[in-house]
Design an enzyme around this catalytic site. Structure first.
Site, PDB file in Angstrom:
ATOM      1  N   HIS A  95       1.007  -2.653   9.058  1.00 51.43           N
ATOM      2  CA  HIS A  95       0.094  -3.270   8.075  1.00 51.43           C
ATOM      3  C   HIS A  95      -0.812  -4.313   8.725  1.00 51.43           C
ATOM      4  O   HIS A  95      -1.346  -5.184   8.044  1.00 51.43           O
ATOM      5  CB  HIS A  95       0.860  -3.984   6.930  1.00 51.43           C
ATOM      6  CG  HIS A  95       1.571  -3.078   5.983  1.00 51.43           C
ATOM      7  ND1 HIS A  95       2.753  -3.429   5.373  1.00 51.43           N
ATOM      8  CD2 HIS A  95       1.271  -1.838   5.544  1.00 51.43           C
ATOM      9  CE1 HIS A  95       3.147  -2.431   4.595  1.00 51.43           C
ATOM     10  NE2 HIS A  95       2.267  -1.453   4.679  1.00 51.43           N
ATOM     11  N   GLU A 148      -8.503  -2.443   3.739  1.00 47.82           N
ATOM     12  CA  GLU A 148      -8.237  -1.994   5.108  1.00 47.82           C
ATOM     13  C   GLU A 148      -9.404  -1.191   5.675  1.00 47.82           C
ATOM     14  O   GLU A 148      -9.721  -1.291   6.857  1.00 47.82           O
ATOM     15  CB  GLU A 148      -6.947  -1.160   5.133  1.00 47.82           C
ATOM     16  CG  GLU A 148      -5.716  -2.044   4.988  1.00 47.82           C
ATOM     17  CD  GLU A 148      -4.475  -1.287   4.565  1.00 47.82           C
ATOM     18  OE1 GLU A 148      -4.345  -0.999   3.358  1.00 47.82           O
ATOM     19  OE2 GLU A 148      -3.640  -0.981   5.422  1.00 47.82           O
ATOM     20  N   ASN A 155      -9.033   8.043   7.570  1.00 47.54           N
ATOM     21  CA  ASN A 155      -7.574   7.922   7.601  1.00 47.54           C
ATOM     22  C   ASN A 155      -7.017   9.331   7.457  1.00 47.54           C
ATOM     23  O   ASN A 155      -6.923   9.860   6.348  1.00 47.54           O
ATOM     24  CB  ASN A 155      -7.109   7.009   6.460  1.00 47.54           C
ATOM     25  CG  ASN A 155      -5.610   6.741   6.513  1.00 47.54           C
ATOM     26  OD1 ASN A 155      -4.884   7.399   7.271  1.00 47.54           O
ATOM     27  ND2 ASN A 155      -5.155   5.807   5.715  1.00 47.54           N
ATOM     28  N   ARG A 181      -8.090   5.126  11.480  1.00 50.50           N
ATOM     29  CA  ARG A 181      -6.836   4.391  11.354  1.00 50.50           C
ATOM     30  C   ARG A 181      -5.784   5.128  12.183  1.00 50.50           C
ATOM     31  O   ARG A 181      -5.548   6.325  11.976  1.00 50.50           O
ATOM     32  CB  ARG A 181      -6.396   4.356   9.895  1.00 50.50           C
ATOM     33  CG  ARG A 181      -5.058   3.708   9.758  1.00 50.50           C
ATOM     34  CD  ARG A 181      -4.539   3.769   8.361  1.00 50.50           C
ATOM     35  NE  ARG A 181      -3.332   2.982   8.272  1.00 50.50           N
ATOM     36  CZ  ARG A 181      -2.269   3.335   7.574  1.00 50.50           C
ATOM     37  NH1 ARG A 181      -2.277   4.448   6.874  1.00 50.50           N
ATOM     38  NH2 ARG A 181      -1.211   2.572   7.544  1.00 50.50           N
ATOM     39  N   ARG A 231      11.834   2.623   0.488  1.00 46.95           N
ATOM     40  CA  ARG A 231      12.498   2.292   1.759  1.00 46.95           C
ATOM     41  C   ARG A 231      13.424   1.094   1.571  1.00 46.95           C
ATOM     42  O   ARG A 231      13.087   0.164   0.835  1.00 46.95           O
ATOM     43  CB  ARG A 231      11.459   1.955   2.832  1.00 46.95           C
ATOM     44  CG  ARG A 231      10.685   3.148   3.312  1.00 46.95           C
ATOM     45  CD  ARG A 231       9.612   2.741   4.306  1.00 46.95           C
ATOM     46  NE  ARG A 231       8.312   3.212   3.864  1.00 46.95           N
ATOM     47  CZ  ARG A 231       7.152   2.719   4.270  1.00 46.95           C
ATOM     48  NH1 ARG A 231       7.115   1.728   5.132  1.00 46.95           N
ATOM     49  NH2 ARG A 231       6.041   3.210   3.809  1.00 46.95           N
TER      50      ARG A 231
END
Ligand code: ADP
Length: 408
Positions: free
Chosen positions: A182, A386, A7, A93, A243
């Site tokens: 996601h 993940e 990642n 990713r 956010r």
């Protein structure tokens, strides 16, 4: 053989090494603060005696290429990083796959070119993701590089869910639509949950709630995503750590006029100064909970708004699905906050959603059922992974590429 999941972010590189046969993790690391004089590498592995081991190193790292070189210099076969002969593939990713990339993809020159063309859709993430692929392609020319996209799982959304009610040339000419994010996490927890419950994936309906610093809900029908709360960017939907989530779209224009600030500053505020942090000054849920418990009114409001927004999405997705087998909680807050799970599920008994408070409080590190005996809908806490999902999809892509197509 080993798969290395990478990642590559704007200022950090996270990686994990998996034994391909059983998809078990054998080593993992994080190099942070790239571009500073005190970058830090933390690498963990299981030593030959089966005990966990760790090294931490600090030094200046100018850029991503140096970062990868540092990681390779600090690690070797003894420390869990495979020799090239043992390397099956790198799985990367990649946040945004646009409309083209709907599945894990083996990277070649033309794919790289197509990926670079997506930079404008995710300027904060994709360039660093793609840089990681380019550097490892240079360093390991013969090893397959596979891109696994955060958006891919949501490509099964039907047009009425992914379109915005905007002039269609915005979609045609500027790719404006809902993509969702996601996806790797939602896909992982949905499959884990279906398997745990003994329900065939293609018959499994669920509402998946990924609640971390970023947060999103997904409506799952027959194991596939048919709607999700994040949209063109990861700013839409639920209230998040920093956010804002859903807003009146007229608001940024009003703020432009009334504050005189630049558009970039307003965009930054919506992404970094809003959500839990904007409401109460703390973006980390543990801190919000701590302050709320001490009677801090802004923290109590932040907690209430966070849970209320999730509840509204559950209501919407129940209506969209018609029937849900399960509600799935995952990621930092979903896995660890009994308080949030309790508040989200409160008052939903009429829909068959009822928590067992004792089970909710006793969740450990494994997949757990927490619904009340009277609840028709299963409520599960599912630890997400993940990296493991990227490793699994990488393996799948490599195997598919190696399998000769049958002749017609
Ligand atoms: P990211 O989206 O960065 O991967 P995580 O999935 O790790 O984030 O989730 C981070 C969030 O989880 C933070 O808001 C953190 O406060 C929250 N969290 C972690 N542990 C707990 C806990 N025990 N109780 C409440 N919130 C928690």
């Amino acid at each position: 053989m080993k798969v290395v999941v990478v990642n590559s972010g704007s200022s950090s590189i996270k990686y994990e090494v998996f034994e391909a046969a059983r998809c078990t993790s054998v080593a993992a690391g994080l190099l942070e603060r790239i571009g500073t004089a005190d970058s830090r590498l933390r690498h963990r592995w299981i030593d030959p005696s089966g005990s966990p081991a760790e090294i931490v190193e600090t030094y200046p790292v100018a850029d991503h290429r140096q970062a990868f070189e540092r990681i390779l210099a600090a690690t070797d076969r003894e420390r869990g990083l495979p020799d090239v002969a043992e390397l099956l593939a790198f799985g990367h990713r990649v946040v945004h796959g646009g409309e083209r990339f709907r599945a894990p993809t083996m990277v070649d020159a033309s794919v790289l070119q197509a990926l670079r063309a997506l930079d404008s859709l995710a300027p904060l993430h994709n360039p660093a993701n793609v840089m990681g692929i380019e550097i490892l392609r240079d360093l390991y020319p013969g090893v397959p590089q596979v891109a696994v996209f955060d958006t891919a799982f949501h490509h099964t959304m039907p047009p009425h869910a992914f379109h915005y009610a905007l002039p269609q040339e915005m979609y045609r000419d500027h790719h404006v639509r809902r993509y969702g994010f996601h996806g790797t996490s939602h896909q992982y927890v949905v499959r884990e949950a279906a398997e745990f419950l003994g329900i065939t994936l293609t018959r499994f309906n669920a509402i998946s709630l990924h609640l971390g610093n970023g947060a999103s809900a997904a409506a799952i029908e027959g194991g596939k995503s048919i709607d999700t709360s994040m949209g063109f960017t990861p700013l839409e939907g639920l209230v998040m750590g920093t956010r804002c989530g859903d807003l009146d779209p007229a608001l940024p224009f009003y703020l432009l006029r009334s504050t005189g600030q630049a558009a970039e500053e307003i965009e930054r505020q919506l992404n970094q100064d809003s959500g839990l942090r904007g409401i109460c000054g703390a973006g980390d849920m543990r801190e919000v909970e701590r302050r709320a418990a001490q009677g801090d009114a802004p923290a109590q409001l932040a907690l209430e708004m966070f849970c209320y927004r999730i509840k509204k999405y559950i209501g919407a997705y129940l209506a969209v699905l018609g029937r849900a087998d399960a509600i799935l909680f995952t990621a930092g807050i979903g896995e660890h906050s009994a308080l949030v799970r309790g508040r989200v599920c409160a008052g939903l008994t009429a829909f068959g959603i009822r928590l067992d408070e004792r089970k909710n409080a006793g969740v450990g590190r494994v997949i757990s059922e927490i619904q009340h005996a009277d609840g028709a809908v299963k409520i599960l806490v599912v630890p997400t992974d993940e990296e493991r999902e990227i490793a699994r999809q990488t393996l799948q892509a490599v195997c598919t590429a190696r399998t000769p197509r049958s002749q017609p």
